[in-house]
Write a protein that holds these residues in place. Structure first.
Motif, PDB file in Angstrom:
ATOM      1  N   ALA A  89       0.828  -1.205   0.000  1.00  0.00           N
ATOM      2  CA  ALA A  89       0.000   0.000   0.000  1.00  0.00           C
ATOM      3  C   ALA A  89       0.862   1.254   0.000  1.00  0.00           C
ATOM      4  N   GLY A  90       1.941   1.251   0.755  1.00  0.00           N
ATOM      5  CA  GLY A  90       2.836   2.404   0.772  1.00  0.00           C
ATOM      6  C   GLY A  90       3.447   2.666  -0.595  1.00  0.00           C
ATOM      7  N   SER A  91       3.905   1.613  -1.229  1.00  0.00           N
ATOM      8  CA  SER A  91       4.496   1.750  -2.556  1.00  0.00           C
ATOM      9  C   SER A  91       3.460   2.192  -3.581  1.00  0.00           C
ATOM     10  N   LEU A  92       2.276   1.603  -3.506  1.00  0.00           N
ATOM     11  CA  LEU A  92       1.210   1.956  -4.434  1.00  0.00           C
ATOM     12  C   LEU A  92       0.756   3.400  -4.244  1.00  0.00           C
ATOM     13  N   SER A  93       0.727   3.862  -2.989  1.00  0.00           N
ATOM     14  CA  SER A  93       0.299   5.241  -2.741  1.00  0.00           C
ATOM     15  C   SER A  93       1.277   6.259  -3.322  1.00  0.00           C
ATOM     16  N   ASP A  94       2.542   5.868  -3.438  1.00  0.00           N
ATOM     17  CA  ASP A  94       3.515   6.754  -4.079  1.00  0.00           C
ATOM     18  C   ASP A  94       3.214   6.914  -5.574  1.00  0.00           C
ATOM     19  N   LYS A  95       2.611   5.899  -6.160  1.00  0.00           N
ATOM     20  CA  LYS A  95       2.339   5.929  -7.599  1.00  0.00           C
ATOM     21  C   LYS A  95       0.984   6.530  -7.942  1.00  0.00           C
ATOM     22  N   ILE A  96      -0.062   6.182  -7.168  1.00  0.00           N
ATOM     23  CA  ILE A  96      -1.411   6.636  -7.532  1.00  0.00           C
ATOM     24  C   ILE A  96      -2.052   7.554  -6.490  1.00  0.00           C
ATOM     25  N   GLY A  97      -1.380   7.794  -5.391  1.00  0.00           N
ATOM     26  CA  GLY A  97      -1.910   8.671  -4.347  1.00  0.00           C
ATOM     27  C   GLY A  97      -2.494   7.884  -3.197  1.00  0.00           C
ATOM     28  N   ALA A  98      -2.405   8.468  -2.012  1.00  0.00           N
ATOM     29  CA  ALA A  98      -2.860   7.787  -0.800  1.00  0.00           C
ATOM     30  C   ALA A  98      -4.376   7.626  -0.752  1.00  0.00           C
ATOM     31  N   SER A  99      -5.106   8.641  -1.185  1.00  0.00           N
ATOM     32  CA  SER A  99      -6.570   8.572  -1.119  1.00  0.00           C
ATOM     33  C   SER A  99      -7.123   7.466  -2.011  1.00  0.00           C
ATOM     34  N   LEU A 100      -6.625   7.374  -3.224  1.00  0.00           N
ATOM     35  CA  LEU A 100      -7.087   6.336  -4.146  1.00  0.00           C
ATOM     36  C   LEU A 100      -6.673   4.945  -3.656  1.00  0.00           C
ATOM     37  N   THR A 101      -5.472   4.840  -3.123  1.00  0.00           N
ATOM     38  CA  THR A 101      -5.016   3.563  -2.572  1.00  0.00           C
ATOM     39  C   THR A 101      -5.874   3.163  -1.381  1.00  0.00           C
ATOM     40  N   MET A 102      -6.226   4.125  -0.525  1.00  0.00           N
ATOM     41  CA  MET A 102      -7.082   3.841   0.634  1.00  0.00           C
ATOM     42  C   MET A 102      -8.439   3.328   0.174  1.00  0.00           C
ATOM     43  N   CYS A 103      -8.998   3.933  -0.858  1.00  0.00           N
ATOM     44  CA  CYS A 103     -10.278   3.450  -1.390  1.00  0.00           C
ATOM     45  C   CYS A 103     -10.158   2.005  -1.855  1.00  0.00           C
ATOM     46  N   GLY A 104      -9.070   1.673  -2.528  1.00  0.00           N
ATOM     47  CA  GLY A 104      -8.850   0.301  -2.983  1.00  0.00           C
ATOM     48  C   GLY A 104      -8.703  -0.678  -1.837  1.00  0.00           C
ATOM     49  N   VAL A 105      -7.942  -0.299  -0.822  1.00  0.00           N
ATOM     50  CA  VAL A 105      -7.718  -1.159   0.337  1.00  0.00           C
ATOM     51  C   VAL A 105      -9.036  -1.420   1.073  1.00  0.00           C
ATOM     52  N   LEU A 106      -9.818  -0.360   1.280  1.00  0.00           N
ATOM     53  CA  LEU A 106     -11.106  -0.535   1.956  1.00  0.00           C
ATOM     54  C   LEU A 106     -12.081  -1.326   1.090  1.00  0.00           C
ATOM     55  N   GLY A 107     -11.992  -1.176  -0.225  1.00  0.00           N
ATOM     56  CA  GLY A 107     -12.821  -1.975  -1.124  1.00  0.00           C
ATOM     57  C   GLY A 107     -12.508  -3.455  -1.023  1.00  0.00           C
ATOM     58  N   VAL A 108     -11.224  -3.783  -0.924  1.00  0.00           N
ATOM     59  CA  VAL A 108     -10.813  -5.189  -0.761  1.00  0.00           C
ATOM     60  C   VAL A 108     -11.356  -5.737   0.558  1.00  0.00           C
ATOM     61  N   GLN A 109     -11.297  -4.938   1.615  1.00  0.00           N
ATOM     62  CA  GLN A 109     -11.826  -5.392   2.902  1.00  0.00           C
ATOM     63  C   GLN A 109     -13.338  -5.574   2.848  1.00  0.00           C
ATOM     64  N   MET A 110     -14.023  -4.702   2.126  1.00  0.00           N
ATOM     65  CA  MET A 110     -15.471  -4.841   1.991  1.00  0.00           C
ATOM     66  C   MET A 110     -15.817  -6.148   1.263  1.00  0.00           C
ATOM     67  N   ILE A 111     -15.095  -6.444   0.206  1.00  0.00           N
ATOM     68  CA  ILE A 111     -15.312  -7.704  -0.515  1.00  0.00           C
ATOM     69  C   ILE A 111     -15.048  -8.887   0.407  1.00  0.00           C
TER      70      ILE A 111
END
Length: 170
Positions: A89-111
């Motif tokens: 997540a840290g590496s991904l947030s450097d590439k696409i931004g922390a907010s978008l990465t957070m949305c993805g991480v929370l989406g995975v948890q929701m699934i």
């Protein structure tokens, strides 16, 4: 030069876009902005889910008929994958931004939570009025391990990304 009204604060040059975007907000300024409330609400929901699911995971699994050993092993899987997800997540947030990465991480948890509910439903289905339990233990067990993998994949990223989302937002 610092002003007399605010010791130690240098006024920003409005023509310098980088300085304006990098300015620090005072609490009174921050709470007047809609993004403050969106960020606060999102973080509260993330932490609420984060803590409630983890604290109740073993009892919920035992209530669904999983052994104590399977429940504890799933928490171990969540923890190990959570550690790995912090790095990703840290590496991904450097590439696409922390907010978008957070949305993805929370989406995975929701699934993951939906998968857990599907597995729990498969363990408690009764056939007709005969009182005979028709449990699909294969589906339920597969859902348990898929849940642990998915939830763990998002678990560590939440804690690592929260400060980054605040920095990105303000």
């Amino acid at each position: 030069t610092p002003t007399t009204e605010q010791p130690g604060v240098t006024p920003l040059d409005p023509n310098n876009v980088d300085a304006v975007q990098a300015r620090d907000y005072r609490l009174a300024e921050a709470i007047r902005q809609p993004r403050f409330f969106f960020a606060t609400f999102g973080m509260a929901c993330a932490f609420w889910t984060y803590q409630m699911v983890l604290a109740n995971l073993i009892p919920a699994m035992q209530a669904e008929g999983f052994s104590t050993q399977d429940a504890a092993t799933s928490v171990t899987v969540v923890a190990v994958l959570g550690f790995c997800s912090k790095l990703v997540a840290g590496s991904l947030s450097d590439k696409i931004g922390a907010s978008l990465t957070m949305c993805g991480v929370l989406g995975v948890q929701m699934i993951a939570l939906v998968v857990f509910l599907i597995g729990a439903a498969g363990r408690t289905v009764e056939t007709g009025g005969s009182g005979v339990d028709s449990r699909d233990d294969t589906l339920s067990t597969a859902c348990l391990w898929l849940f642990a993998i998915l939830y763990g994949a998002g678990f560590g990223g939440v804690g690592a990304l929260l400060p980054l989302v605040v920095i990105e937002t303000f």
